[in-house]
Design a protein around this motif. Structure first.
Motif, mmCIF file in Angstrom:
data_model
loop_
_atom_site.group_PDB
_atom_site.id
_atom_site.type_symbol
_atom_site.label_atom_id
_atom_site.label_comp_id
_atom_site.label_asym_id
_atom_site.label_seq_id
_atom_site.Cartn_x
_atom_site.Cartn_y
_atom_site.Cartn_z
ATOM 1 N N TYR A 1 0.826 -1.214 0.000
ATOM 2 C CA TYR A 1 0.000 0.000 0.000
ATOM 3 C C TYR A 1 0.857 1.259 0.000
ATOM 4 N N GLY A 2 2.101 1.152 0.464
ATOM 5 C CA GLY A 2 2.980 2.306 0.444
ATOM 6 C C GLY A 2 3.249 2.823 -0.953
ATOM 7 N N ASP B 1 -0.183 4.971 -1.639
ATOM 8 C CA ASP B 1 -0.847 5.475 -0.438
ATOM 9 C C ASP B 1 -1.802 6.614 -0.771
ATOM 10 N N VAL C 1 -5.181 -0.584 7.299
ATOM 11 C CA VAL C 1 -4.640 -0.058 6.047
ATOM 12 C C VAL C 1 -5.644 -0.188 4.902
ATOM 13 N N SER D 1 -4.565 3.710 3.220
ATOM 14 C CA SER D 1 -3.315 4.404 3.547
ATOM 15 C C SER D 1 -2.487 3.603 4.532
#
Length: 237
Positions: A93-94, A97, A170, A175
């Motif tokens: 997810y990074g 984001d 998340v 995010s």
């Protein structure tokens, strides 16, 4: 048979210490996961929450009223066999984001996003060692490899209970930064939800609310609050 529910057969759900932590028994019989694994929990607080859900059941068992039990089952049956893979999915997810993708217009929405999100990206840089890049529009932006590595290391350090919680923290906010901020105790689930809904709340302010979308959002918010609680149970003795 989708409407079938197991009938209650026990009088008392209790917590007992066991090798490796705590378990829950129903009239002395240890609870097992759906995959028949031993339900060994890391903290008494988590075990007490599970026992309370079993004790609260009526004549028929309703899994929808047992969120902590479901999360413990997920940690043991789903996360444990593939811990590294789950950590990788969360860390990914990074790369996309929510906080990094900004509107190009109108100016008021652009300003709302900056006011709500810039500080948390600064927190990620200072606290997590992950300085992420921001872009306007929907085209993907390549994130610095060192930032992604720092985030992946943080997620990989989580145990199966933390990963079960972080997966929803998340996924429901979109995010990794906000999910980790909740996990680190920097923000509560209510505020993380508000921050994740800047775009949706803007649209509602302009065009009004859709009842079906509002109902779905309410369910997701409750799931986020539960995920934050599950993280806390993992760290409460």
């Amino acid at each position: 048979m989708s409407g079938w529910k197991a009938k209650r057969f026990w009088k008392a759900a209790t917590v007992e210490a066991c090798e490796g932590g705590f378990t829950v028994t129903l009239d002395g019989r240890a609870v097992k996961t759906p995959a028949k694994a031993a339900l060994v929990l890391p903290t008494r607080a988590m075990a007490e929450a599970v026992a309370a859900e079993w004790q609260a059941q009526g004549e028929k068992v309703d899994p929808a009223t047992m969120p902590v039990t479901r999360s413990t089952n997920a940690a043991l049956d789903k996360v444990r066999p593939q811990q590294a893979e789950v950590a990788g999915l969360i860390a990914a997810y990074g790369e996309t984001d929510l906080l990094c993708y900004r509107a190009e217009r109108p100016a008021e929405l652009v300003a709302r996003q900056a006011a709500a999100w810039d500080g948390w990206l600064g927190w990620a840089a200072a606290r997590l060692g992950a300085r992420l890049s921001v872009t306007a529009g929907v085209l993907p932006v390549a994130q610095p490899p060192e930032a992604l590595a720092a985030l992946a290391d943080r997620v990989a350090a989580c145990d199966i209970w933390e990963l079960a919680a972080l997966h929803d923290l998340v996924g429901l906010t979109g995010s990794l930064v906000l999910g980790l901020a909740v996990a680190e105790g920097e923000i509560d689930a209510e505020e993380a939800w508000r921050l994740s809904r800047i775009d949706e709340d803007w649209q509602i302010s302009q065009w009004g609310a859709d009842e079906e979308a509002a109902d779905l959002a309410a369910l997701k918010k409750q799931a986020l609050i539960h995920a934050a609680r599950f993280w806390i149970l993992r760290h409460t003795g």
